[in-house]
Enzyme design. Structure first.
Site, PDB file in Angstrom:
ATOM      1  N   LYS A 185       0.712  -1.076   0.005  1.00 13.72           N
ATOM      2  CA  LYS A 185       0.098  -0.223   0.296  1.00 13.72           C
ATOM      3  C   LYS A 185       0.631   1.022  -0.089  1.00 13.72           C
ATOM      4  CE  LYS A 185      -3.234   3.143   0.132  1.00 13.72           C
ATOM      5  NZ  LYS A 185      -4.660   3.379  -0.049  1.00 13.72           N
ATOM      6  N   CYS A 200      -3.793  10.686   1.014  1.00 17.65           N
ATOM      7  CA  CYS A 200      -3.136   9.906   0.208  1.00 17.65           C
ATOM      8  C   CYS A 200      -1.136  10.296   0.592  1.00 17.65           C
ATOM      9  CB  CYS A 200      -3.725   8.901  -0.185  1.00 17.65           C
ATOM     10  SG  CYS A 200      -4.656   7.825   0.114  1.00 17.65           S
TER      11      CYS A 200
HETATM   12  N1  SAJ Z   1      -1.631  14.149  -9.240  1.00 14.62           N
HETATM   13  C1  SAJ Z   1      -1.288  15.429 -10.742  1.00 14.62           C
HETATM   14  N2  SAJ Z   1      -0.736  14.741 -11.687  1.00 14.62           N
HETATM   15  C2  SAJ Z   1      -1.633  13.080 -12.204  1.00 14.62           C
HETATM   16  C3  SAJ Z   1      -2.069  12.672 -10.498  1.00 14.62           C
HETATM   17  C4  SAJ Z   1      -2.582  13.117  -9.870  1.00 14.62           C
HETATM   18  O1  SAJ Z   1      -0.337  16.580 -10.158  1.00 14.62           O
HETATM   19  O2  SAJ Z   1      -1.094  12.486 -13.458  1.00 14.62           O
HETATM   20  C5  SAJ Z   1      -2.722  15.365  -8.035  1.00 14.62           C
HETATM   21  C6  SAJ Z   1      -3.833  15.534  -8.205  1.00 14.62           C
HETATM   22  O3  SAJ Z   1      -3.728  17.183  -8.990  1.00 14.62           O
HETATM   23  C7  SAJ Z   1      -4.164  15.691  -6.715  1.00 14.62           C
HETATM   24  C8  SAJ Z   1      -2.425  14.519  -5.821  1.00 14.62           C
HETATM   25  O4  SAJ Z   1      -2.081  14.021  -7.091  1.00 14.62           O
HETATM   26  O5  SAJ Z   1      -3.435  16.818  -6.305  1.00 14.62           O
HETATM   27  C9  SAJ Z   1      -3.754  12.991  -5.739  1.00 14.62           C
HETATM   28  O6  SAJ Z   1      -3.713  12.494  -7.010  1.00 14.62           O
HETATM   29  P1  SAJ Z   1      -4.428  10.874  -7.117  1.00 14.62           P
HETATM   30  O7  SAJ Z   1      -5.181  11.247  -9.091  1.00 14.62           O
HETATM   31  O8  SAJ Z   1      -3.429  10.155  -7.032  1.00 14.62           O
HETATM   32  O9  SAJ Z   1      -5.788  10.693  -6.003  1.00 14.62           O
HETATM   33  P2  SAJ Z   1      -5.731  10.727  -5.037  1.00 14.62           P
HETATM   34  O10 SAJ Z   1      -4.753  11.453  -3.890  1.00 14.62           O
HETATM   35  O11 SAJ Z   1      -7.250  10.383  -4.037  1.00 14.62           O
HETATM   36  O12 SAJ Z   1      -5.295   9.021  -5.010  1.00 14.62           O
HETATM   37  C10 SAJ Z   1      -5.642   8.027  -4.968  1.00 14.62           C
HETATM   38  C11 SAJ Z   1      -4.866   6.905  -4.365  1.00 14.62           C
HETATM   39  N3  SAJ Z   1      -5.646   5.524  -4.301  1.00 14.62           N
HETATM   40  C12 SAJ Z   1      -5.310   5.175  -2.503  1.00 14.62           C
HETATM   41  O13 SAJ Z   1      -4.572   5.646  -1.899  1.00 14.62           O
HETATM   42  C13 SAJ Z   1      -6.473   3.840  -2.191  1.00 14.62           C
HETATM   43  C14 SAJ Z   1      -3.523   6.352  -5.651  1.00 14.62           C
HETATM   44  O14 SAJ Z   1      -3.220   5.340  -5.069  1.00 14.62           O
HETATM   45  C15 SAJ Z   1      -4.957   6.304  -6.207  1.00 14.62           C
HETATM   46  O15 SAJ Z   1      -4.084   6.124  -7.721  1.00 14.62           O
HETATM   47  C16 SAJ Z   1      -5.879   7.621  -6.742  1.00 14.62           C
HETATM   48  O16 SAJ Z   1      -6.736   7.485  -5.746  1.00 14.62           O
HETATM   49  C17 SAJ Z   1      -6.623   7.236  -7.593  1.00 14.62           C
HETATM   50  O17 SAJ Z   1      -5.840   7.315  -8.982  1.00 14.62           O
HETATM   51  O18 SAJ Z   1      -7.144   6.084  -7.767  1.00 14.62           O
END
Ligand code: SAJ
Length: 440
Positions: A220, A274
């Site tokens: 994780k 996360c």
């Molecule tokens: N972000 C970027 N560029 C990207 C992707 C994300 O700048 O290419 C930023 C987003 O704007 C945000 C942050 O990163 O501020 C996190 O984005 P995220 O898409 O990772 O969303 P989270 O934080 O909800 O991540 C969760 C995580 N899932 C769990 O912890 C169970 C992550 O492992 C998953 O990959 C993500 O959801 C998902 O895409 O499902």
């Protein structure tokens, strides 16, 4: 453990969930909906009262969750309580409490320690305790097990059993992720892992992989660290594109045509709770190691809000203006597009930097309660529009109308939403993250 497993399979095992937040409440409701008798414990009396009334206290749009909570509470299958004494009859106890890192990026596990001490004092013989919260590698062995042993007087793998099944929920998709994504069932013994698989098989359609506890802890924290490091690479590549005259989106598109490449998206920074903390939990698993890559990635991602301020300064300077005294319309305050979740939002960091530089910030966000309203009211008379979150609602912004509404025609796009050509056609001075500055 075989007796417990057969009671799980017959749904006769009594389940308890400690922590009815956005992880605990959905899993408690799902297990109750699957036919188990579930006790849900939370310290927050107001949250328990709302759930007892059949309401779902979780903000935001969570498809299917509210009706499920209402149904299982009404049927008596889910019993919400603030009393840890109600855990005494539970055969399986899931721990779903928050596990933040502190200012030194290390976890104190206050909530986890409290839950273990309270549970240990009432836990029945042979109980299976499963931590779902995200924890550093080694935490089950070095923190959870000793606390439960000292509070209960029982020995691990004799008087009680342990598991770690990390959650993979995401705001807005709590039930979907819970029921569809695969899970690692890390057990303190192989038989325990098998019993965990039997439990989760009643609600999870994804793969259920048996492992030991440390493997589950590593998986994780590693999966989220992997994401943070890859976002940091995208951000660093964007800075290099700006300096070298490239277009990040075009470079990314062509790189990703190469087999095995998947450059993510550069942006205004990384928020949520996360991805921002799990890298530090992973690093905590090796106290003697200097986590160079993990720390550098965190630093790069945390530097992005200041970089966006630099783009704003550059745009205003081209018009002979400065940030100090400028009225800046900030578009987007949540940490993720089309979400109301503002935890660790990069927008807050940007606003702090901008205000420190003397700007007046007006914040708009169609999803965040205190920043809703007509976006044109926020834009009226502003000296710049700075897009920080790629909310779908912003895609429809008419740039010609934007030019007329702003006092100073500046658009800064930190989420690749607008093209430079369309911004310039509208008469705006444009700065895009990952785009070289093209003097007019
Ligand atoms: N972000 C970027 N560029 C990207 C992707 C994300 O700048 O290419 C930023 C987003 O704007 C945000 C942050 O990163 O501020 C996190 O984005 P995220 O898409 O990772 O969303 P989270 O934080 O909800 O991540 C969760 C995580 N899932 C769990 O912890 C169970 C992550 O492992 C998953 O990959 C993500 O959801 C998902 O895409 O499902």
């Amino acid at each position: 453990m075989s007796t417990l497993q057969s009671r799980i399979e017959k749904k006769e095992a009594r389940i308890a969930v400690i922590g009815l937040g956005y992880v605990g409440l959905p899993v408690a409701a799902c297990l109750a909906d699957a036919g188990f008798d579930v006790v849900g414990v939370d310290l927050k009396a107001d949250r328990i009262a709302r759930i007892q009334a059949g309401h779902c206290p979780i903000e935001g749009e969570e498809p299917g969750l509210a009706p499920m909570v209402s149904h299982v509470v009404a049927s008596g299958k889910l019993k919400p309580t603030t009393s840890f004494a109600d855990l005494a009859t539970a055969d399986v106890i899931l721990i779903d409490v928050d596990t933040p890192v502190e200012g030194d990026n290390k976890p104190l596990y206050r909530a986890l320690r409290g839950a273990c001490e309270s549970l240990g004092s009432v836990m029945k013989d042979g109980a299976l305790v499963i931590v779902e919260s995200t924890i550093a590698p080694g935490t089950v062995d070095k923190v959870v097990a000793p606390l439960l042993e000292s509070a209960s007087g029982k020995k691990r793998n004799q008087g009680f059993f342990l598991g770690h099944c990390p959650e993979r929920v995401m705001p807005g998709r709590l039930l979907k992720n819970l029921t569809e994504l695969s899970r690692v069932c890390g057990g303190s013994t192989p038989e325990t892992a098998k019993a965990m698989v039997a439990l989760y098989a009643t609600i999870v359609r994804g793969d259920l992989d048996e492992a030991d506890c440390v493997t589950a802890e590593l998986v994780k924290t590693a999966e989220n660290t992997y994401r943070d490091v890859n976002i940091a690479f995208a951000n660093e590549l964007a800075l290099i594109c700006e300096a070298s005259g490239g277009s990040f989106l075009r470079v990314r598109e062509l790189v990703n045509k190469s087999p095995g490449r998947n450059v993510l998206l550069s942006g205004a920074g990384v928020g949520g709770h996360c991805i921002t903390k799990d890298p530090w939990l992973l690093a905590h698993g090796a106290p003697g190691l200097d986590p160079k890559l993990i720390a550098a990635a965190r630093a790069r991602n945390d530097s992005m809000p200041a970089h966006v301020l630099g783009l704003l300064e550059s745009a205003l300077a081209s018009l002979g203006k400065g940030v100090s005294g400028a009225r800046v319309a900030v578009l987007g305050y949540s940490y993720l597009e089309d979400s109301d979740d503002t935890r660790n939002s990069p927008s807050e960091a940007f606003i702090q930097h901008a205000r420190a530089a003397g700007a007046e910030c007006v914040v708009h966000d169609p999803w965040v309660h205190e920043h809703k309203g007509d976006v044109w009211e926020a834009l009226k008379g502003a000296d710049a529009a700075v897009l920080l979150v790629a909310h779908t609602a912003y895609r429809r912004l008419d740039l010609g109308a934007l030019k007329k509404t702003l006092r100073t025609p500046v658009l800064v796009d930190a989420r690749h939403m607008f093209s430079r050509a369309s911004a310039r056609a509208a008469g705006l001075v444009f700065r895009g993250l990952g785009r070289a500055v093209e003097e007019v």
